[in-house]
Design a protein around this motif. Structure first.
Motif, PDB file in Angstrom:
ATOM      1  N   GLY A  37       0.820  -1.206   0.000  1.00 54.59           N
ATOM      2  CA  GLY A  37       0.000   0.000   0.000  1.00 54.59           C
ATOM      3  C   GLY A  37       0.853   1.254   0.000  1.00 54.59           C
ATOM      4  N   LYS A  38       0.331   2.288   0.644  1.00 56.67           N
ATOM      5  CA  LYS A  38       1.033   3.565   0.700  1.00 56.67           C
ATOM      6  C   LYS A  38       1.576   3.819   2.107  1.00 56.67           C
ATOM      7  CE  LYS A  38      -1.479   5.950  -2.995  1.00 56.67           C
ATOM      8  NZ  LYS A  38      -2.041   4.734  -3.593  1.00 56.67           N
ATOM      9  N   LEU A  81       9.478  10.990  -0.066  1.00 52.89           N
ATOM     10  CA  LEU A  81       9.179   9.583  -0.367  1.00 52.89           C
ATOM     11  C   LEU A  81       8.449   9.460  -1.696  1.00 52.89           C
ATOM     12  CD1 LEU A  81       7.990   8.259   3.134  1.00 52.89           C
ATOM     13  CD2 LEU A  81      10.068   7.580   1.927  1.00 52.89           C
ATOM     14  N   ALA A  82       7.423  10.296  -1.882  1.00 53.77           N
ATOM     15  CA  ALA A  82       6.613  10.217  -3.098  1.00 53.77           C
ATOM     16  C   ALA A  82       7.426  10.495  -4.348  1.00 53.77           C
ATOM     17  CB  ALA A  82       5.441  11.197  -2.995  1.00 53.77           C
ATOM     18  N   SER A  83       8.406  11.381  -4.237  1.00 54.44           N
ATOM     19  CA  SER A  83       9.195  11.753  -5.416  1.00 54.44           C
ATOM     20  C   SER A  83      10.378  10.829  -5.661  1.00 54.44           C
ATOM     21  CB  SER A  83       9.695  13.197  -5.277  1.00 54.44           C
ATOM     22  OG  SER A  83      10.631  13.316  -4.230  1.00 54.44           O
ATOM     23  N   THR A  84      10.584   9.866  -4.755  1.00 54.52           N
ATOM     24  CA  THR A  84      11.724   8.950  -4.909  1.00 54.52           C
ATOM     25  C   THR A  84      11.287   7.484  -4.956  1.00 54.52           C
ATOM     26  OG1 THR A  84      12.080   9.039  -2.497  1.00 54.52           O
ATOM     27  CG2 THR A  84      13.405  10.511  -3.860  1.00 54.52           C
ATOM     28  N   ALA A  92       3.439   7.833  -1.050  1.00 52.85           N
ATOM     29  CA  ALA A  92       3.236   8.374   0.296  1.00 52.85           C
ATOM     30  C   ALA A  92       2.427   9.650   0.237  1.00 52.85           C
ATOM     31  CB  ALA A  92       4.587   8.642   0.968  1.00 52.85           C
ATOM     32  N   PHE A  93       1.730   9.937   1.321  1.00 55.23           N
ATOM     33  CA  PHE A  93       1.043  11.219   1.454  1.00 55.23           C
ATOM     34  C   PHE A  93       0.936  11.574   2.928  1.00 55.23           C
ATOM     35  CE2 PHE A  93      -2.261   7.979   1.407  1.00 55.23           C
ATOM     36  CZ  PHE A  93      -3.161   8.373   2.405  1.00 55.23           C
ATOM     37  N   PHE A 126      13.066   9.498 -11.436  1.00 54.53           N
ATOM     38  CA  PHE A 126      12.853  10.769 -10.740  1.00 54.53           C
ATOM     39  C   PHE A 126      12.221  11.784 -11.680  1.00 54.53           C
ATOM     40  CE2 PHE A 126      14.070  14.889  -8.975  1.00 54.53           C
ATOM     41  CZ  PHE A 126      13.871  14.698  -7.613  1.00 54.53           C
ATOM     42  N   ALA A 127      12.684  11.807 -12.915  1.00 50.84           N
ATOM     43  CA  ALA A 127      12.173  12.775 -13.884  1.00 50.84           C
ATOM     44  C   ALA A 127      10.692  12.560 -14.167  1.00 50.84           C
ATOM     45  CB  ALA A 127      12.978  12.694 -15.178  1.00 50.84           C
ATOM     46  N   LEU A 128      10.240  11.303 -14.132  1.00 54.09           N
ATOM     47  CA  LEU A 128       8.840  11.018 -14.413  1.00 54.09           C
ATOM     48  C   LEU A 128       7.907  11.643 -13.386  1.00 54.09           C
ATOM     49  CD1 LEU A 128       9.081   7.272 -15.523  1.00 54.09           C
ATOM     50  CD2 LEU A 128       8.619   9.261 -16.973  1.00 54.09           C
TER      51      LEU A 128
END
Length: 324
Positions: A45-46, A66-69, A73-74, A184-186
């Motif tokens: 899950g998240k 976390l979300a960008s790597t 996560a939120f 990461f770019a995506l």
């Protein structure tokens, strides 16, 4: 205006205090840290990050990192979670709760519900004997010798240490996943890195009627009209089969004027460059920049595999795209 107050000495003291706090942080990269990372890495899950006050600010940054790597996560404010937002949390998720004291009532009040949902909990606090630590599946301790605040009240060293612990988790997971710059770019298509790694020449090229094109039999003066009309500082020269046979640029014009060549009676094939630098429209824009800088040119003709030009661009287009 000079000040008699020694701000710099205080700043240096703060730095020394917080550096000491970070030095102590090493001892907390232990089996609990490994267990927490393994738990998140294998999670289906998240990661739901929670925190209040200064810990909440650190939590928001952690969730974003976390979300960008590569880790979904939120952030959920514990106060809002108690009033409906807990519905965002699923039994497959992991809650990562941050609290310096480990006694934040807003977070502790929702622990029973999380337990009922079989949600696993990782907590980051300064006290292993805190209620949050005891109720968590994994506890990460982040204790500091003292706060940088002389009153010992404002969270300073403790928030810095928590931030570093958070970054350590995110980076450890990033490397464990084999997360790459392209990945990461995506998640950063609007940023500089995203543009460098995702933007291709076909995304910014001039195409169709915007491409300056003349035939070898065209007089130089007519070719100059085409160059001026299309505004790219160059024109492609193509044969009857639409294959590229040369290029003529503003730089070439300056050189022929020095030679006193008659632009009204001389055809473009006499003065064109028969071996132009070309590129594929699928080339990354940043690679196009490197090619133009290496060859010391200001424009590129983009060709299909069959050699026919389908686009053109110049250095100004690349500047506008943000890859330079």
């Amino acid at each position: 205006m000079s000040s008699t107050f020694d701000y710099c000495s205080i700043a240096k003291r703060v730095l020394k205090t917080e550096m000491a706090a970070l030095e102590q942080l090493k001892q907390y990269f232990n089996s609990s840290f490994i267990k927490a990372c393994d738990m998140i890495l294998s999670n289906q899950g998240k990661v739901v990050v929670m925190g209040i006050g200064k810990s909440g600010h650190i939590g928001k940054k952690l969730a974003s990192t976390l979300a960008s790597t590569g880790t979904s996560a939120f952030f959920v404010h514990p106060g809002e979670a108690a009033h409906g937002d807990l519905g965002m949390v699923d039994s497959k998720d992991i809650v990562l709760a941050l609290s310096n004291s480990g006694e934040s009532s807003e977070i502790l009040s929702i622990f029973p519900v999380l337990k009922r949902l079989n949600v696993r909990i990782i907590s980051i606090t300064s006290k292993s004997c805190s209620n949050m630590a005891k109720l968590s599946d994994v506890h990460l301790q982040v204790s500091v010798p003292k706060e940088a605040c002389p009153l010992g009240l404002a969270p300073t060293s403790s928030t810095t240490a928590t931030l570093v612990m958070s970054d350590a988790i995110a980076v450890a997971l990033l490397e464990a996943r084999g997360f790459t710059a392209n990945d990461f770019a995506l998640s950063h298509p609007g940023g500089m890195l995203g543009r460098k790694l995702l933007l291709r020449l076909c995304d910014i090229m001039h195409a169709g009627e915007q491409v300056p094109v003349v035939t070898p039999e065209t007089f130089i003066r007519e070719a100059l009209v085409e160059i001026s009309k299309k505004g790219l500082g160059m024109t492609a020269i193509v044969d009857k089969k639409e294959n590229l046979v040369g290029i003529f640029t503003d730089g070439d014009l300056r050189r022929i004027l020095d030679k006193r060549i008659n632009i009204h009676s001389t055809t473009i094939d006499v003065v064109m460059n028969p071996k132009p630098i070309t590129a594929s429209p699928n080339m990354l824009a940043v690679e196009g920049v490197n090619l133009m800088q290496k060859k010391n040119i200001n424009g590129l003709i983009l060709c299909n595999d069959d050699g026919s030009p389908i686009g053109a661009l110049n250095m100004h287009d690349l500047l506008k795209s943000g890859v330079m």
